[in-house]
Design a protein around this motif. Structure first.
Motif, short mmCIF file in Angstrom:
data_model
loop_
_atom_site.label_atom_id
_atom_site.label_comp_id
_atom_site.label_asym_id
_atom_site.label_seq_id
_atom_site.Cartn_x
_atom_site.Cartn_y
_atom_site.Cartn_z
N LEU A 1 6.99 -1.50 -5.79
CA LEU A 1 8.21 -2.23 -5.46
C LEU A 1 9.45 -1.34 -5.63
CD1 LEU A 1 8.42 -5.18 -4.51
CD2 LEU A 1 9.17 -5.78 -6.82
N ALA A 2 9.42 -0.44 -6.61
CA ALA A 2 10.57 0.42 -6.87
C ALA A 2 10.68 1.55 -5.86
CB ALA A 2 10.48 1.01 -8.28
N GLN A 3 9.57 1.89 -5.22
CA GLN A 3 9.58 2.99 -4.25
C GLN A 3 10.51 2.66 -3.09
OE1 GLN A 3 8.02 3.45 -0.96
NE2 GLN A 3 8.42 5.64 -0.97
N ARG B 1 0.83 -1.21 0.00
CA ARG B 1 0.00 0.00 0.00
C ARG B 1 0.86 1.26 0.00
NH1 ARG B 1 -2.92 -3.14 -1.52
NH2 ARG B 1 -4.97 -3.83 -0.73
N ASN B 2 2.17 1.12 -0.21
CA ASN B 2 2.99 2.33 -0.36
C ASN B 2 2.74 2.95 -1.72
OD1 ASN B 2 4.32 -0.06 -1.40
ND2 ASN B 2 6.14 1.19 -1.76
N ASP C 1 3.78 9.84 6.28
CA ASP C 1 5.05 10.00 5.60
C ASP C 1 4.84 9.93 4.09
OD1 ASP C 1 7.78 10.32 5.28
OD2 ASP C 1 8.32 8.70 6.65
N GLY C 2 5.90 10.22 3.33
CA GLY C 2 5.78 10.24 1.88
C GLY C 2 5.33 8.92 1.29
N CYS C 3 5.69 7.81 1.93
CA CYS C 3 5.35 6.48 1.41
C CYS C 3 3.92 6.07 1.77
CB CYS C 3 6.32 5.44 1.94
SG CYS C 3 6.25 5.22 3.75
#
Length: 338
Positions: free
Chosen positions: A140-142, A115-116, A194-196
């Motif tokens: 996944l890349a985040q 969920r990011n 947070d950003g994520c």
């Protein structure tokens, strides 16, 4: 020595930052970076402070070692590279993506359960290659995908719901908040996002340094020690190739270090000496030399820190200055400016 009690939350106020670094060009101070710095002794006492180290602030990703400790306490069975990745702000290299997939596989889950936010890889070179290959932003890349995969794994192990694992009221996030307060020694001042997409807890810079020291001085085999060992032994999994925070851990034996967006840095040695830095304008060009100067203040040999003295300022392609810690922080000056 550290107290086992938890103090009141730090005050939410406009922080009283002070000059921490000068931008020097040709012998003239061209600009000033403001911020705050705290250096702790082995007994937890404040050896040095500059600016406002007690106001509430957001540690951003510098909080990830604490989140990882909370997850291990909640049953996360990872060690080594995968535990380091669980505390990572990774660069999006293939090993980081493969590690995040592996954590999800161990939990019987997939990228679809994350969920990011979707993002491109953090590392500029990896990002450019990703775009040239026609790949789109992905969860996944985040850079926080390892943490999110580990969060899902903990939820699966404890029978907690998955869809809402980022809700501040979720059992996982409540468990993390409890450990943040335990390790920082103070109540959380405020909770935001947070950003994520994960909950972000506001503490003080002093509290963040105290938490890092408690992690590095914990007894072998404890959740704190497992996280510290994993991050130190696999520094590139907690960051990436060429990242300054990984280079710092390699340069200073036993050092645990974690950076965070908006100019945050925390680092601690096995004997409990610790530093925490917040650059008010979020500039990395000031974060690195200020953190190095703070570590020198903590007693780290300056010779081990020379590569972190700051990037040179160029004029006509030649070095004509640098970003230099203020004299109050570094009377000797790790870097010589023109």
């Amino acid at each position: 020595m550290y107290s086992s009690s938890v103090a009141d939350a730090p005050l939410i106020r406009e922080p009283l930052h002070a000059p921490v670094a000068h931008l020097v060009r040709g012998g003239v101070v061209e600009g000033i970076h403001y911020g705050s710095v705290v250096v702790l002794d082995t007994d937890g006492g404040v050896r040095f402070q500059l600016g406002d180290v007690e106001a509430a602030f957001y540690p951003r990703s510098a909080l990830k070692p604490l989140q990882a400790v909370a997850m291990v306490r909640a049953g996360l069975p990872l060690d080594g590279e995968l535990l380091s990745l669980a505390a990572a702000s990774h660069s999006g290299e293939e090993r980081h993506l493969a590690g995040s997939r592996r954590i999800l596989e161990l939990a019987g889950l997939s990228e679809a359960d994350l969920r990011n936010v979707r993002d491109l890889p953090f590392d500029p070179v990896v990002r450019d290659d990703w775009i040239r290959a026609g790949r789109l932003p992905s969860r996944l890349a985040q850079n926080c995908s390892g943490k999110h995969a580990a969060m899902l794994y903990v939820c699966e192990l404890n029978g907690w719901s998955l869809d809402d694992y980022l809700d501040p009221g979720h059992p996982l996030q409540q468990a993390i908040a409890e450990i943040v307060e335990d390790l920082t020694g103070q109540r959380i001042a405020r909770v935001t996002v947070d950003g994520c997409g994960a909950p972000l807890f506001s503490v003080s810079l002093h509290g963040l340094a105290r938490a890092a020291a408690r992690i590095t001085t914990a007894a072998p085999g404890t959740p704190e020690a497992r996280v510290a060992d994993a991050m130190r032994e696999h520094a590139e999994m907690a960051s990436g190739s060429g990242r300054d925070v990984a280079a710092l851990m390699r340069a200073v034996p036993g050092l645990l270090a974690k950076d965070g967006f908006e100019g945050v840095q925390v680092a601690a040695l096995p004997d409990g000496r610790a530093v925490a830095v917040k650059i008010a304008d979020g500039a990395n060009r000031a974060r690195v030399p200020v953190a190095a100067a703070a570590l020198a203040r903590a007693g780290v040999d300056p010779a081990a820190l020379t590569e972190f003295a700051g990037e040179p300022l160029l004029g006509g392609g030649e070095a004509v200055g640098c970003v230099r810690p203020v004299r109050a922080l570094d009377p000797v000056t790790l870097s010589a400016c023109a």
